[in-house]
Scaffold this motif. Structure first.
Motif, PDB file in Angstrom:
ATOM      1  N   TRP A   1      35.111  66.083  35.137  1.00 16.69           N
ATOM      2  CA  TRP A   1      34.320  66.609  36.233  1.00 16.69           C
ATOM      3  C   TRP A   1      33.338  67.423  36.479  1.00 16.69           C
ATOM      4  CZ3 TRP A   1      36.174  63.380  40.726  1.00 16.69           C
ATOM      5  CH2 TRP A   1      35.422  63.837  41.962  1.00 16.69           C
TER       6      TRP A   1
ATOM      7  N   LYS B   1      35.631  41.921  36.933  1.00 17.76           N
ATOM      8  CA  LYS B   1      35.435  42.336  38.039  1.00 17.76           C
ATOM      9  C   LYS B   1      35.449  40.874  38.789  1.00 17.76           C
ATOM     10  CE  LYS B   1      31.527  45.552  38.052  1.00 17.76           C
ATOM     11  NZ  LYS B   1      30.200  45.958  37.847  1.00 17.76           N
TER      12      LYS B   1
ATOM     13  N   THR C   1      41.747  47.583  40.187  1.00 19.22           N
ATOM     14  CA  THR C   1      40.697  48.196  39.662  1.00 19.22           C
ATOM     15  C   THR C   1      40.524  47.697  38.402  1.00 19.22           C
ATOM     16  OG1 THR C   1      41.501  49.839  39.119  1.00 19.22           O
ATOM     17  CG2 THR C   1      40.832  50.167  41.645  1.00 19.22           C
TER      18      THR C   1
ATOM     19  N   TYR D   1      40.095  49.480  36.269  1.00 20.55           N
ATOM     20  CA  TYR D   1      40.741  50.524  35.536  1.00 20.55           C
ATOM     21  C   TYR D   1      42.176  49.695  35.683  1.00 20.55           C
ATOM     22  CZ  TYR D   1      44.427  54.136  34.822  1.00 20.55           C
ATOM     23  OH  TYR D   1      45.191  54.979  34.123  1.00 20.55           O
TER      24      TYR D   1
ATOM     25  N   TRP E   1      39.812  56.353  31.313  1.00 17.59           N
ATOM     26  CA  TRP E   1      38.457  55.588  32.084  1.00 17.59           C
ATOM     27  C   TRP E   1      37.698  56.673  32.412  1.00 17.59           C
ATOM     28  CZ3 TRP E   1      36.078  51.304  32.904  1.00 17.59           C
ATOM     29  CH2 TRP E   1      35.665  50.863  33.595  1.00 17.59           C
ATOM     30  N   GLN E   2      36.187  56.740  32.117  1.00 13.16           N
ATOM     31  CA  GLN E   2      35.343  58.191  32.050  1.00 13.16           C
ATOM     32  C   GLN E   2      34.637  56.827  33.421  1.00 13.16           C
ATOM     33  OE1 GLN E   2      35.898  60.517  30.650  1.00 13.16           O
ATOM     34  NE2 GLN E   2      35.932  60.429  28.978  1.00 13.16           N
ATOM     35  N   ASN E   3      35.215  57.410  34.712  1.00 12.57           N
ATOM     36  CA  ASN E   3      34.605  57.141  35.632  1.00 12.57           C
ATOM     37  C   ASN E   3      34.286  59.061  36.717  1.00 12.57           C
ATOM     38  OD1 ASN E   3      36.732  57.983  36.715  1.00 12.57           O
ATOM     39  ND2 ASN E   3      37.484  56.006  37.734  1.00 12.57           N
TER      40      ASN E   3
ATOM     41  N   GLU F   1      28.766  62.050  37.027  1.00 12.44           N
ATOM     42  CA  GLU F   1      27.890  62.792  35.448  1.00 12.44           C
ATOM     43  C   GLU F   1      27.667  63.882  35.885  1.00 12.44           C
ATOM     44  OE1 GLU F   1      26.793  59.824  33.318  1.00 12.44           O
ATOM     45  OE2 GLU F   1      28.613  58.812  32.378  1.00 12.44           O
TER      46      GLU F   1
ATOM     47  N   GLN G   1      33.603  53.184  30.192  1.00  6.64           N
ATOM     48  CA  GLN G   1      32.911  53.631  31.164  1.00  6.64           C
ATOM     49  C   GLN G   1      32.238  52.340  31.447  1.00  6.64           C
ATOM     50  OE1 GLN G   1      31.056  57.590  30.674  1.00  6.64           O
ATOM     51  NE2 GLN G   1      29.511  56.333  29.296  1.00  6.64           N
ATOM     52  N   GLU G   2      31.617  52.085  32.585  1.00 12.09           N
ATOM     53  CA  GLU G   2      30.942  51.206  33.168  1.00 12.09           C
ATOM     54  C   GLU G   2      29.010  51.985  32.750  1.00 12.09           C
ATOM     55  OE1 GLU G   2      31.024  48.354  37.218  1.00 12.09           O
ATOM     56  OE2 GLU G   2      32.319  50.511  37.448  1.00 12.09           O
TER      57      GLU G   2
ATOM     58  N   ILE H   1      30.014  47.397  30.503  1.00 14.37           N
ATOM     59  CA  ILE H   1      31.612  47.988  30.038  1.00 14.37           C
ATOM     60  C   ILE H   1      31.191  48.140  28.485  1.00 14.37           C
ATOM     61  CG2 ILE H   1      33.794  48.847  29.792  1.00 14.37           C
ATOM     62  CD1 ILE H   1      34.016  46.782  31.873  1.00 14.37           C
TER      63      ILE H   1
END
Length: 333
Positions: A13, A110, A119, A121, A225-227, A230, A260-261, A266
């Motif tokens: 983050w 989704k 979610t 995730y 899960w990379q959200n 950025e 990640q999206e 994905i």
């Protein structure tokens, strides 16, 4: 300009915060303006002091009791099929295999998530648990997952180390359907997030797992899960392009699925310990996982233990070619 930051003072983050602030400061300098950054309501030292006071007494005991009860009796090891015997001590040498889920499959995942109130995730975590269960034959699966641990608005703009690790113990007993599994994953994920403040090292202390230099405690496989935001790097007068990712040379766990999206798709891959797995094996596991995902979105009423997971060619090899045992023999004897 090269900036090197130790993980003890920054997390994922923090990178978005750093990029945004660098862009703002550089732009203001070029225009001859004042810095233009809003004052921070707190500093990291304030957060550390607050956390030390808050995570004590009854609250600390309540979170410790949750993890003690949740992880009681959990298997010490996820017994994945490996190419080599586990060394007596982890050497953390690793590599990475990329993967990408196309727009069609991403949209169907989704839709599945929306129908069951999960979610993306949670849905992907459930699919990862199914793969691990099918590979190991274990129905009690513990998976590590990182959490941003930034539950207060005042600390969203801070550069610092906040991230924590949670252990999600997922129950696949009783042959649940895809729909039932998603409910179990959602329940466990929300409960874990409600008890995410106690540091992972303290969870290890209260859970008292079997300790070994050969593997990490409580879990050996992770889902990341990379959200996290950025940030956007914009420096006036400069044309910027990203440097290609450096090759992975380390693996903190046996395997880590990182996703990640990326636009309408994905993207990600598996970080794996080269002491345990060959690249071809990890690529094969990714193929199994993709087939499971296709089966999950096709029929959510199927039992997860009956979902097809072998690609067509491998299923033909295992079921038909390796069982082609017909032979001619003297029928008159």
């Amino acid at each position: 300009l090269l900036i090197t930051q130790h993980h003890i003072v920054s997390d994922g983050w923090s990178m978005g915060v750093l990029v945004n602030e660098l862009s703002a400061l550089y732009g203001a300098y070029c225009r001859g303006e004042a810095e233009g950054l809003p004052a921070l309501p707190v500093q990291y030292a304030d957060y550390a002091a607050w956390q030390r006071r808050w995570m004590s007494g009854e609250l600390l005991q309540q979170q410790a009791d949750y993890w003690r009860a949740t992880l009681a009796g959990a298997p010490a090891l996820l017994d994945l099929p490996m190419d080599r015997a586990r060394p007596a001590q982890q050497d953390y040498t690793g590599a990475f295999v990329d993967c990408r889920l196309d727009e069609t499959l991403t949209n169907r995942l989704k839709d599945l998530s929306r129908r069951h109130g999960t979610t993306l995730y949670m849905t992907l975590l459930g699919s990862w648990a199914v793969l691990l269960s099918r590979l190991t034959g274990q129905e009690d699966v513990s998976i590590g997952t990182p959490t941003a641990n930034r539950g207060r608005q005042e600390i969203e703009g801070l550069i610092g180390f906040f991230v924590n690790t949670l252990v999600l113990r997922l129950d696949l007993t009783g042959s649940p359907t895809v729909a039932e599994l998603l409910l179990r994953v959602k329940t466990q994920a929300l409960a874990a997030q409600q008890h995410q403040d106690i540091p992972f090292e303290q969870v290890v202390e209260v859970a008292r797992p079997v300790r070994s230099l050969a593997h990490s405690p409580l879990f050996q496989v992770m889902f990341a899960w990379q959200n996290a935001p950025e940030g956007k790097l914009e420096l006036p007068g400069l044309t910027l392009s990203p440097v290609g990712r450096t090759p992975y040379m380390a693996a903190k766990f046996d395997m880590t699925l990182v996703l990640q999206e990326a636009g309408e798709e994905i993207a990600g891959g598996i970080e794996y310990a080269t002491a345990l797995f060959d690249r071809s094996t990890v690529e094969r596991y990714l193929g199994y996982w993709r087939t499971l995902l296709e089966a999950m979105v096709a029929d959510e009423t199927q039992a997860v233990h009956q979902l097809p997971w072998l690609p067509v060619a491998e299923r033909r090899q295992v079921v038909e070619e390796w069982n082609a045992t017909q032979r001619e023999y003297p029928r008159d004897q």
